[in-house]
Every structure is written in structure tokens, then in C-alpha cells.
Design an enzyme around this catalytic site. Sequence first.
Site, PDB file in Angstrom:
ATOM      1  N   ASN A 141       0.887  -1.127  -0.084  1.00  0.00           N
ATOM      2  CA  ASN A 141      -0.165  -0.042  -0.021  1.00  0.00           C
ATOM      3  C   ASN A 141       0.777   1.243  -0.017  1.00  0.00           C
ATOM      4  OD1 ASN A 141      -1.828   1.893   0.619  1.00  0.00           O
ATOM      5  ND2 ASN A 141      -2.368   1.516   2.386  1.00  0.00           N
ATOM      6  N   TRP A 142       1.181   1.912  -1.123  1.00  0.00           N
ATOM      7  CA  TRP A 142       2.114   2.814  -1.315  1.00  0.00           C
ATOM      8  C   TRP A 142       1.482   4.304  -0.539  1.00  0.00           C
ATOM      9  CZ3 TRP A 142       3.626   3.016  -7.304  1.00  0.00           C
ATOM     10  CH2 TRP A 142       4.420   2.060  -7.477  1.00  0.00           C
ATOM     11  N   LYS A 143       0.071   4.143  -0.275  1.00  0.00           N
ATOM     12  CA  LYS A 143      -0.415   5.519   0.254  1.00  0.00           C
ATOM     13  C   LYS A 143      -0.116   6.764  -0.361  1.00  0.00           C
ATOM     14  CE  LYS A 143      -0.256   3.171   4.925  1.00  0.00           C
ATOM     15  NZ  LYS A 143       0.093   3.258   6.263  1.00  0.00           N
ATOM     16  N   HIS A 154      -9.232   1.683   4.891  1.00  0.00           N
ATOM     17  CA  HIS A 154      -8.158   1.913   5.596  1.00  0.00           C
ATOM     18  C   HIS A 154      -8.364   2.866   6.914  1.00  0.00           C
ATOM     19  CE1 HIS A 154      -3.973   2.695   6.677  1.00  0.00           C
ATOM     20  NE2 HIS A 154      -3.726   1.554   6.022  1.00  0.00           N
ATOM     21  N   GLU A 213      -6.573   5.125   7.911  1.00  0.00           N
ATOM     22  CA  GLU A 213      -6.369   6.350   7.577  1.00  0.00           C
ATOM     23  C   GLU A 213      -7.479   6.993   6.878  1.00  0.00           C
ATOM     24  OE1 GLU A 213      -2.359   5.441   5.449  1.00  0.00           O
ATOM     25  OE2 GLU A 213      -1.655   4.950   7.355  1.00  0.00           O
ATOM     26  N   GLU A 243      -5.741  -4.752  10.586  1.00  0.00           N
ATOM     27  CA  GLU A 243      -4.476  -4.032  10.586  1.00  0.00           C
ATOM     28  C   GLU A 243      -4.821  -3.156  12.054  1.00  0.00           C
ATOM     29  OE1 GLU A 243      -2.643  -2.557   6.456  1.00  0.00           O
ATOM     30  OE2 GLU A 243      -3.749  -1.130   7.117  1.00  0.00           O
ATOM     31  N   GLY A 295       2.736   2.189  10.778  1.00  0.00           N
ATOM     32  CA  GLY A 295       3.669   3.155  10.723  1.00  0.00           C
ATOM     33  C   GLY A 295       4.546   3.664  12.025  1.00  0.00           C
ATOM     34  N   SER A 303       3.422  -2.305  10.391  1.00  0.00           N
ATOM     35  CA  SER A 303       5.127  -2.452  10.344  1.00  0.00           C
ATOM     36  C   SER A 303       5.397  -3.948  10.069  1.00  0.00           C
ATOM     37  CB  SER A 303       5.283  -2.018  11.746  1.00  0.00           C
ATOM     38  OG  SER A 303       4.907  -0.619  12.212  1.00  0.00           O
ATOM     39  N   GLY A 345       2.845  -1.262   4.158  1.00  0.00           N
ATOM     40  CA  GLY A 345       2.933   0.244   3.916  1.00  0.00           C
ATOM     41  C   GLY A 345       4.556   0.621   3.830  1.00  0.00           C
ATOM     42  N   GLY A 346       5.014   1.011   4.792  1.00  0.00           N
ATOM     43  CA  GLY A 346       6.506   1.543   4.566  1.00  0.00           C
ATOM     44  C   GLY A 346       7.516   0.654   3.734  1.00  0.00           C
TER      45      GLY A 346
HETATM   46  P1  13P Z   1       3.173   0.191   7.637  1.00  0.00           P
HETATM   47  O1  13P Z   1       3.765  -0.993   6.905  1.00  0.00           O
HETATM   48  O2  13P Z   1       4.038   1.500   7.267  1.00  0.00           O
HETATM   49  O3  13P Z   1       3.049   0.199   9.125  1.00  0.00           O
HETATM   50  O4  13P Z   1       1.626   0.501   7.242  1.00  0.00           O
HETATM   51  C1  13P Z   1       0.507  -0.499   7.319  1.00  0.00           C
HETATM   52  C2  13P Z   1      -0.553  -0.244   6.494  1.00  0.00           C
HETATM   53  O5  13P Z   1      -1.260   0.790   6.840  1.00  0.00           O
HETATM   54  C3  13P Z   1      -0.625  -0.985   5.087  1.00  0.00           C
HETATM   55  O6  13P Z   1      -2.009  -0.438   4.810  1.00  0.00           O
END
Ligand code: 13P
Length: 248
Positions: free
Chosen positions: A9-11, A94, A96, A164, A170, A210, A231-232
Site C-alpha cells: 500500500n503505497w499510500k 483503511h 487512515e 491492521e 507506521g 509495520s 506500507g513503509g
Molecule cells: P506500515 O507497514 O507502514 O506500518 O503500514 C501498514 C499499512 O497501513 C498498510 O496498509
Amino acid sequence: MRKAIIAGNWKMNNTASEGVALVNALAPLVKEATCDVAVCVPAIDIPAVSEALKGTNIALGAENVHFAEKGAYTGEISAAMLKEYGVKYVIIGHSERRQYFGETDETVNKRTLTALKAGLIPIVCVGETLEERETGKTEQVLYRQLKEGLAGVEDLTALVIAYEPVWAIGTGKTATAQQANETIGFIRKTLGELFCEKCAAKVRIQYGGSMNAGNCKELMAQEEIDGGLIGGASLKADAFAAIVNYDK
Ligand code: 13P
């Protein structure tokens, strides 16, 4: 047996050209993957990344979809628009989006039903906040998110769930493999009650929060965990490839 699915997930990261460079670096590193692989990218990156993914084993995903088929919804993206570029998966709900953009279980539900109708595979995100976990509300929150978010879904196996925990996103804090396994087990049990046990046994449930090259093996070894939403660590080709190749 459920086939694992590792999705990035590049966000709100990577311009289209940066995204193309990333998938060009990633493709050779994951070509022997035994799991399903996807990258979920910002809407404006989709045309270029879709082109760059041709001939690879990496599927394309979006990060959101509107629930209306079309019409006066300035700034929104429809399922048909995504489909035209070969988008296969779409992240829905998500945390966020729930936290910053007013997403609710009701809008998650509407988007999920629209995506399914269009033939997209929703990756429906659920998870508790730190406060909810600390006050013992995790199961109650997950139950509500699943019941309301998935109301009216006819074929549960046509979607993917991502668990999640909000406190692990994050933050560098991962749920322990055992915590994640237990909570995903609860999600599967709940899906069995809300839908049917057979479909719940078939539906793929990812862990997200994470997840990285260092912890993916232990997480993926858990019986209930069928993949990851990353994510990251999905923003660097080698870091993401190491997770995709968790079984190598
Ligand atoms: P991180 O891997 O950066 O913690 O993000 C997880 C995430 O929100 C994937 O959708």
C-alpha cells in the site's frame, strides 16, 4: 489451502515516474513468488504503473473507490475507471481513511458492494485503535466493522480482509505474531457466524502494521495469517521483495 497474498500500500507516496521505477526494480526480484503479489498505488499513478506491470506477476490495486457508478462526485474515482486500467484489487476502509476522511462502516459497506459488483477484489481493512485494545474493546470493534462493513456481501470468498491494528501502523510496533494470529482467528470465527463457516475458512485474511523483512517469516508462519498489507516497507524494491519471498 489459502494462497497467501502480499500487497503493498503505497499510500500518498511515489509520483507516477517514481512508481514505474519502483515496479521495474521490483518485478525481477519477485518473479518466482509463490504467493499472489500486488501493489496498491495512488490513483494518478495507475495508468503508468499498469503499463509497467504488463508481463509481470504483480497485480495492480487501487487505494480507494467511490460507491456510486458515476455522476456528480467531484474528485472521486469510479470502479469502471479503475477496471479500464486492469486494476484487480482495491483497498477499502483503511484506518487512515476512517481517521482523516470520514470513512465509516456504512461507506465501507457501500464501497465494498460497488467494488464486488464491478468485479474488483476489495481488500477490506479492519482494526482497533490503541485505546480500544487497552480498554478491552478489540473484539467488539472488529465484530461491528465486519458486520456492518460486509453487510449484504453474497460471496465472502470474493474479497480479502486486512487486519491492521491502528496502533501498529507506521509506528514500528508490530502486533506479536501470536497476537495477530489470535485476532485474525477471532475475525475468521466472526465471519463464520455472520456468513458461513466454509466461506470463512476460505477467505484470505492479511496482517498489516509495520510488517517488514525481519518479522514477516514469523507472521506468515501463523496458521490464520494469509498474507500482509505492507506500507513503509513496500516503498523499497528490496525490502518489499524480501517480504514477498518470505518462504524462500
Ligand atoms: P506500515 O507497514 O507502514 O506500518 O503500514 C501498514 C499499512 O497501513 C498498510 O496498509
